[in-house]
Design a protein around this motif. Structure first.
Motif, PDB file in Angstrom:
ATOM      1  N   ARG A   1      43.115  38.000  32.800  1.00  0.00           N
ATOM      2  CA  ARG A   1      43.889  36.828  33.214  1.00  0.00           C
ATOM      3  C   ARG A   1      44.549  37.001  34.447  1.00  0.00           C
ATOM      4  N   ARG A   2      45.024  38.100  34.955  1.00  0.00           N
ATOM      5  CA  ARG A   2      45.649  38.337  36.084  1.00  0.00           C
ATOM      6  C   ARG A   2      44.573  38.405  37.334  1.00  0.00           C
ATOM      7  N   ILE A   3      43.290  38.918  36.898  1.00  0.00           N
ATOM      8  CA  ILE A   3      42.211  38.693  38.019  1.00  0.00           C
ATOM      9  C   ILE A   3      41.968  37.170  38.371  1.00  0.00           C
ATOM     10  N   ARG A   4      41.934  36.378  37.294  1.00  0.00           N
ATOM     11  CA  ARG A   4      41.652  34.937  37.409  1.00  0.00           C
ATOM     12  C   ARG A   4      42.766  34.394  37.914  1.00  0.00           C
ATOM     13  N   GLN A   5      43.786  34.798  38.100  1.00  0.00           N
ATOM     14  CA  GLN A   5      44.930  34.163  38.568  1.00  0.00           C
ATOM     15  C   GLN A   5      44.934  33.830  40.167  1.00  0.00           C
TER      16      GLN A   5
ATOM     17  N   ALA B   1      44.210  35.403  44.442  1.00  0.00           N
ATOM     18  CA  ALA B   1      44.500  36.419  45.212  1.00  0.00           C
ATOM     19  C   ALA B   1      46.102  36.592  45.634  1.00  0.00           C
ATOM     20  N   HIS B   2      46.919  35.732  44.722  1.00  0.00           N
ATOM     21  CA  HIS B   2      48.302  36.236  44.805  1.00  0.00           C
ATOM     22  C   HIS B   2      48.552  37.449  43.879  1.00  0.00           C
ATOM     23  N   TRP B   3      47.747  37.501  42.833  1.00  0.00           N
ATOM     24  CA  TRP B   3      47.755  38.615  41.798  1.00  0.00           C
ATOM     25  C   TRP B   3      46.922  39.498  42.107  1.00  0.00           C
ATOM     26  N   GLN B   4      45.535  39.457  42.658  1.00  0.00           N
ATOM     27  CA  GLN B   4      44.665  40.339  43.014  1.00  0.00           C
ATOM     28  C   GLN B   4      44.244  40.224  44.422  1.00  0.00           C
ATOM     29  N   PRO B   5      44.981  40.694  45.228  1.00  0.00           N
ATOM     30  CA  PRO B   5      44.528  40.560  46.630  1.00  0.00           C
ATOM     31  C   PRO B   5      43.270  41.065  46.921  1.00  0.00           C
ATOM     32  N   GLY B   6      42.427  40.541  48.019  1.00  0.00           N
ATOM     33  CA  GLY B   6      41.207  41.071  48.403  1.00  0.00           C
ATOM     34  C   GLY B   6      41.415  41.664  50.008  1.00  0.00           C
ATOM     35  N   ARG B   7      40.545  41.832  50.516  1.00  0.00           N
ATOM     36  CA  ARG B   7      40.501  42.512  51.811  1.00  0.00           C
ATOM     37  C   ARG B   7      41.091  41.531  52.727  1.00  0.00           C
ATOM     38  N   ASP B   8      40.905  40.272  52.559  1.00  0.00           N
ATOM     39  CA  ASP B   8      41.456  39.093  53.571  1.00  0.00           C
ATOM     40  C   ASP B   8      42.719  38.859  53.435  1.00  0.00           C
TER      41      ASP B   8
ATOM     42  N   ALA C   1      45.710  47.946  41.155  1.00  0.00           N
ATOM     43  CA  ALA C   1      44.257  48.199  41.172  1.00  0.00           C
ATOM     44  C   ALA C   1      43.730  47.321  40.056  1.00  0.00           C
ATOM     45  N   LEU C   2      43.634  45.951  39.924  1.00  0.00           N
ATOM     46  CA  LEU C   2      43.076  45.476  38.605  1.00  0.00           C
ATOM     47  C   LEU C   2      41.579  45.583  38.375  1.00  0.00           C
ATOM     48  N   ARG C   3      40.882  45.573  39.469  1.00  0.00           N
ATOM     49  CA  ARG C   3      39.277  45.907  39.240  1.00  0.00           C
ATOM     50  C   ARG C   3      39.237  47.230  38.321  1.00  0.00           C
ATOM     51  N   MET C   4      39.914  48.439  38.871  1.00  0.00           N
ATOM     52  CA  MET C   4      39.710  49.811  38.722  1.00  0.00           C
ATOM     53  C   MET C   4      40.309  49.709  36.888  1.00  0.00           C
ATOM     54  N   ARG C   5      41.250  48.971  36.769  1.00  0.00           N
ATOM     55  CA  ARG C   5      42.017  49.012  35.343  1.00  0.00           C
ATOM     56  C   ARG C   5      40.992  48.426  34.469  1.00  0.00           C
ATOM     57  N   PHE C   6      40.141  47.601  34.899  1.00  0.00           N
ATOM     58  CA  PHE C   6      39.183  46.549  34.072  1.00  0.00           C
ATOM     59  C   PHE C   6      38.032  47.640  33.701  1.00  0.00           C
ATOM     60  N   TRP C   7      37.626  48.388  34.754  1.00  0.00           N
ATOM     61  CA  TRP C   7      36.532  49.358  34.683  1.00  0.00           C
ATOM     62  C   TRP C   7      36.777  50.439  33.431  1.00  0.00           C
TER      63      TRP C   7
END
Length: 87
Positions: A63-67, A69-76, A13-19
């Protein structure tokens, strides 16, 4: 549903780790400033080291968020399929 393949298909959960890192960065910065003002250089240095670790972690996270959807998949992006158990 657990498939037993979580270590190989786990997602972070990269967004949670970011915050959470941002929250820690704020506290570490406050710790450096306040401990410096109070005259506790050891604690200020400890908070400074923690600030450096958090900053490095945030760089990896961004860096991983900017990579993409492969590294930070979304709802789709569908979840990985479970491993084939027919072996």
């Amino acid at each position: 549903m657990r498939t037993g393949s979580e270590p190989t298909t786990a997602r972070s959960a990269l967004r949670m780790r970011f915050w959470l890192s941002l929250w820690g960065l704020v506290w570490a910065t406050l710790g450096v400033v306040l401990f410096s003002l109070v005259g506790r250089p050891g604690w200020a240095a400890a908070c400074g080291v923690l600030w450096l670790v958090i900053s490095a972690d945030m760089a990896v996270i961004v860096r991983r968020i900017r990579q993409g959807a492969h590294w930070q998949p979304g709802r789709d992006v569908p979840p990985y399929p479970p491993p084939d158990r027919r072996r």
